[in-house]
Every structure is written in C-alpha cells, then in structure tokens.
Design an enzyme around this catalytic site. Structure first.
Site, mmCIF file in Angstrom:
data_model
loop_
_atom_site.group_PDB
_atom_site.id
_atom_site.type_symbol
_atom_site.label_atom_id
_atom_site.label_comp_id
_atom_site.label_asym_id
_atom_site.label_seq_id
_atom_site.Cartn_x
_atom_site.Cartn_y
_atom_site.Cartn_z
ATOM 1 N N LEU A 263 10.993 -20.468 -4.315
ATOM 2 C CA LEU A 263 9.947 -19.633 -3.714
ATOM 3 C C LEU A 263 8.639 -19.734 -4.499
ATOM 4 O O LEU A 263 8.652 -19.731 -5.729
ATOM 5 C CB LEU A 263 10.447 -18.180 -3.714
ATOM 6 C CG LEU A 263 9.495 -17.075 -3.272
ATOM 7 C CD1 LEU A 263 9.183 -17.206 -1.790
ATOM 8 C CD2 LEU A 263 10.113 -15.702 -3.567
ATOM 9 N N HIS B 34 2.210 3.201 -9.070
ATOM 10 C CA HIS B 34 1.988 1.777 -9.351
ATOM 11 C C HIS B 34 3.148 1.204 -10.166
ATOM 12 O O HIS B 34 3.599 0.087 -9.921
ATOM 13 C CB HIS B 34 0.662 1.568 -10.080
ATOM 14 C CG HIS B 34 -0.543 1.982 -9.290
ATOM 15 N ND1 HIS B 34 -0.679 1.682 -7.951
ATOM 16 C CD2 HIS B 34 -1.653 2.676 -9.632
ATOM 17 C CE1 HIS B 34 -1.839 2.174 -7.510
ATOM 18 N NE2 HIS B 34 -2.447 2.789 -8.511
ATOM 19 N N ASP C 5 0.829 -1.211 0.000
ATOM 20 C CA ASP C 5 0.000 0.000 0.000
ATOM 21 C C ASP C 5 0.864 1.263 0.000
ATOM 22 O O ASP C 5 1.994 1.249 0.492
ATOM 23 C CB ASP C 5 -0.938 -0.023 1.219
ATOM 24 C CG ASP C 5 -2.096 0.966 1.078
ATOM 25 O OD1 ASP C 5 -2.394 1.383 -0.068
ATOM 26 O OD2 ASP C 5 -2.696 1.320 2.103
HETATM 27 C C1 IPE Z 1 -5.414 -2.794 -0.072
HETATM 28 O O1 IPE Z 1 -5.080 -1.465 -0.290
HETATM 29 C C2 IPE Z 1 -5.406 -3.558 -1.354
HETATM 30 C C3 IPE Z 1 -4.122 -3.675 -2.033
HETATM 31 C C4 IPE Z 1 -2.958 -3.235 -1.625
HETATM 32 C C5 IPE Z 1 -4.153 -4.354 -3.306
HETATM 33 P P1 IPE Z 1 -6.190 -0.332 -0.401
HETATM 34 O O2 IPE Z 1 -5.466 0.956 -0.557
HETATM 35 O O3 IPE Z 1 -7.165 -0.664 -1.474
HETATM 36 O O4 IPE Z 1 -6.936 -0.423 1.010
HETATM 37 P P2 IPE Z 1 -7.908 0.614 1.736
HETATM 38 O O5 IPE Z 1 -8.960 0.985 0.764
HETATM 39 O O6 IPE Z 1 -7.089 1.813 2.122
HETATM 40 O O7 IPE Z 1 -8.392 -0.124 2.941
HETATM 41 C C1 IPE Z 2 -1.687 0.145 -3.308
HETATM 42 O O1 IPE Z 2 -1.428 1.511 -3.350
HETATM 43 C C2 IPE Z 2 -1.895 -0.419 -4.700
HETATM 44 C C3 IPE Z 2 -3.266 -0.892 -4.981
HETATM 45 C C4 IPE Z 2 -4.265 -0.886 -4.158
HETATM 46 C C5 IPE Z 2 -3.491 -1.392 -6.332
HETATM 47 P P1 IPE Z 2 -2.609 2.571 -3.350
HETATM 48 O O2 IPE Z 2 -2.975 2.860 -4.767
HETATM 49 O O3 IPE Z 2 -3.713 2.131 -2.489
HETATM 50 O O4 IPE Z 2 -1.880 3.841 -2.731
HETATM 51 P P2 IPE Z 2 -2.516 4.876 -1.696
HETATM 52 O O5 IPE Z 2 -3.009 4.095 -0.518
HETATM 53 O O6 IPE Z 2 -3.618 5.575 -2.408
HETATM 54 O O7 IPE Z 2 -1.387 5.773 -1.359
HETATM 55 MG MG MG Z 3 -4.157 2.391 -0.518
#
Ligand code: IPE
Ligand code: IPE
Ligand code: MG
Length: 257
Positions: A136, A42, A25
């Site tokens: 792995l 990303h 995240d």
């Molecule tokens: C969780 O992250 C899902 C992934 C990393 C793929 P999110 O950014 O979607 O989670 P929330 O919405 O903050 O809980």
């Molecule tokens: C996690 O990073 C990646 C996915 C959920 C695909 P985020 O896109 O949720 O990044 P933040 O949380 O908005 O910074």
């Molecule tokens: Mg996020």
C-alpha cells in the site's frame, strides 16, 4: 502518465477501490462531546489512522490518501497548531517504522516549506526509507490545498518549458506536475464528521471520484466503517459520462472509441 485520466479515458472500475482518499474530520467534536480538550481528539485520530491503514492494506487497496492538515488549518489557535505539529512528528517517528515493516510506502504531499526543518527532515527520511516498498502507498496530505497543487503544477510546467504554446497546454502536459501524479485518481472519497464539502482537498483528482459522507467522527472510524463505505462504493454505477447501457455492455461493443 501511466494512469488513465477519468476525462481522457475510462478507468477500469474495480471491486476494491484502488485509491481511497479520506478527509479525517470530526476530531474536535469527538473530544468536546466527551468534555475533553480538542487535541485529545487528534490523539485518538492517530489510532484511527493506524486501524484504517491496516484495513486498507488487508483489503488490497493500492493507494490511501489522508488529509492531515490543510493549507487553511494554520488559521486555528496557535496551541492547537503546535500540538498537531508535534503529533505529526511523533507519527513520522513511530508509525513510519511500523509501516515500513509492513511493506508500506509513505509519501507526503503539500507545501512542505512551511514546516520546521526537523519535520522536513523526518518527511524526507520516511519517504526515502519506504521508497522501495511494494505494498500500500499511504500519502499524507500536509499543508496541502487543491488550489496550491494546481498553482504549483502550473509553475513547474512553465519553468520546464517557458516558451510553451498556450494551445499546447492540455491535461497530459499539466497533470504530470501535480503533487500526486504517481497515483491514479481516487476511486472513493470519504469524509467523516458529517460535513459535506471538499475543503480544498484534491480538486483536480476528484473529478470522477465516488463521494461518501458519514456522520461518524474520525476517532470512531474503523475497519467496520470502512467496509460500509466500500459496500456503498460497490453499489455505484461509474458511468464517466456514458449511459448505463454502455456501462453494462462489454467494452468494444458499446462504441466507446
Ligand atoms: C479539512 O477539515 C481538513 C482536514 C481534515 C485536515 P476542516 O475541519 O479543516 O474543514 P472545514 O474547515 O470544516 O471545511
Ligand atoms: C480534523 O478534525 C483534523 C484536522 C483538521 C487536523 P477537526 O479538528 O476539524 O474536528 P472538528 O471538525 O472540529 O470536529
Ligand atoms: Mg473539522
């Protein structure tokens, strides 16, 4: 199942976690902080995946599970979702070749029916090509949700034995139908990006996982950050319901039976 359930038994606590599960995240915030579009985060996140896969293989981790796209991530703006789908395809084409060369087995878990036929084909190819690898196991959780997993497991269980006696339903009947039945439960759960929540990741399997949260955004997470998580993990006492004295005493003398 050949892996010990943390509630039916007491899994062996190893120096290096056998199974590491990560919520990757903070990609969007990493990019926004740099005045870049969220999707740039990303792209950089994929570089971090490469580094962490390599580091886990080098440290003798057996299973690495990466949450790439949740069942709730479809709620994001359409252009971000389609960028993530293209990135997923690129990763399946390019990264899988490298992983295969490194004896890595690739698995994808989630409700795959929602992906395009092209992505589904790439997933099937990646799994088939790497199925015989012995290093792995990297599992990508894509369109995955812990609640989806429990529901699909219950559905499969009932399809297998429609006359199932409710009293006969126990862990050993349900758990083999979970998407990740091939892996032990995660020893270590890591979430980057500062949030302290599970976000519908592996709800069943995280029952006794050690939880590690870091403020570091996923694109900045690397081998050194992984080692910090492992150092924290080594300091935990995994009691699985027992007392500290029972954990310290050699098994057999502590009356665990
Ligand atoms: C969780 O992250 C899902 C992934 C990393 C793929 P999110 O950014 O979607 O989670 P929330 O919405 O903050 O809980
Ligand atoms: C996690 O990073 C990646 C996915 C959920 C695909 P985020 O896109 O949720 O990044 P933040 O949380 O908005 O910074
Ligand atoms: Mg996020």
């Amino acid at each position: 199942m050949h892996h010990i359930s943390s509630t039916l038994g007491v899994p062996e606590a190893t120096y290096v976690p056998r199974h590491v599960a990560i919520i990757m995240d903070g990609n969007g915030r990493w990019a926004t902080q740099r005045h870049l579009p969220r999707v740039a985060g990303h792209s950089r996140g994929l570089d971090a995946v490469r580094a962490v896969v390599e580091a886990c293989a080098a440290r003798g981790v057996q299973y690495l599970t990466l949450f790439a796209f949740s069942s709730e991530n479809w709620r994001r703006p359409a252009d971000e979702v389609s960028f993530l789908m293209r990135l997923f395809m690129t990763a399946l084409r390019r990264e899988v070749v490298k992983m295969h060369a490194n004896n890595i087995r690739v698995r994808v878990v989630g409700d795959l029916a929602r992906f395009s036929p092209r992505i589904q084909q790439l997933i099937a190819d990646a799994e088939a090509r790497t199925a015989g690898n012995t290093g792995l196991t990297v599992t990508i959780a894509a369109n995955y949700g812990g609640r989806w997993d429990l529901l699909q497991a219950m559905r499969k269980m009932l399809q297998r034995s429609p006359m199932l006696d409710p009293e006969a339903v126990d862990e050993s009947v349900l758990a083999p139908h979970l998407a990740m039945a091939y892996a032990p439960e995660p020893d270590l759960f890591i979430r980057t990006g500062g949030e302290q929540r599970i976000s519908n990741f592996l709800l069943w399997q995280l029952a006794y996982s050690e939880l590690y949260f870091t403020e570091v955004f996923w694109p900045d997470f690397d081998a050194a950050e992984l080692d910090k998580a492992f150092a924290s993990y080594r300091q935990r006492e995994r009691r699985f319901g027992r007392t500290s004295a029972q954990v310290v005493a050699p098994s057999g003398l502590s009356g665990t039976a």
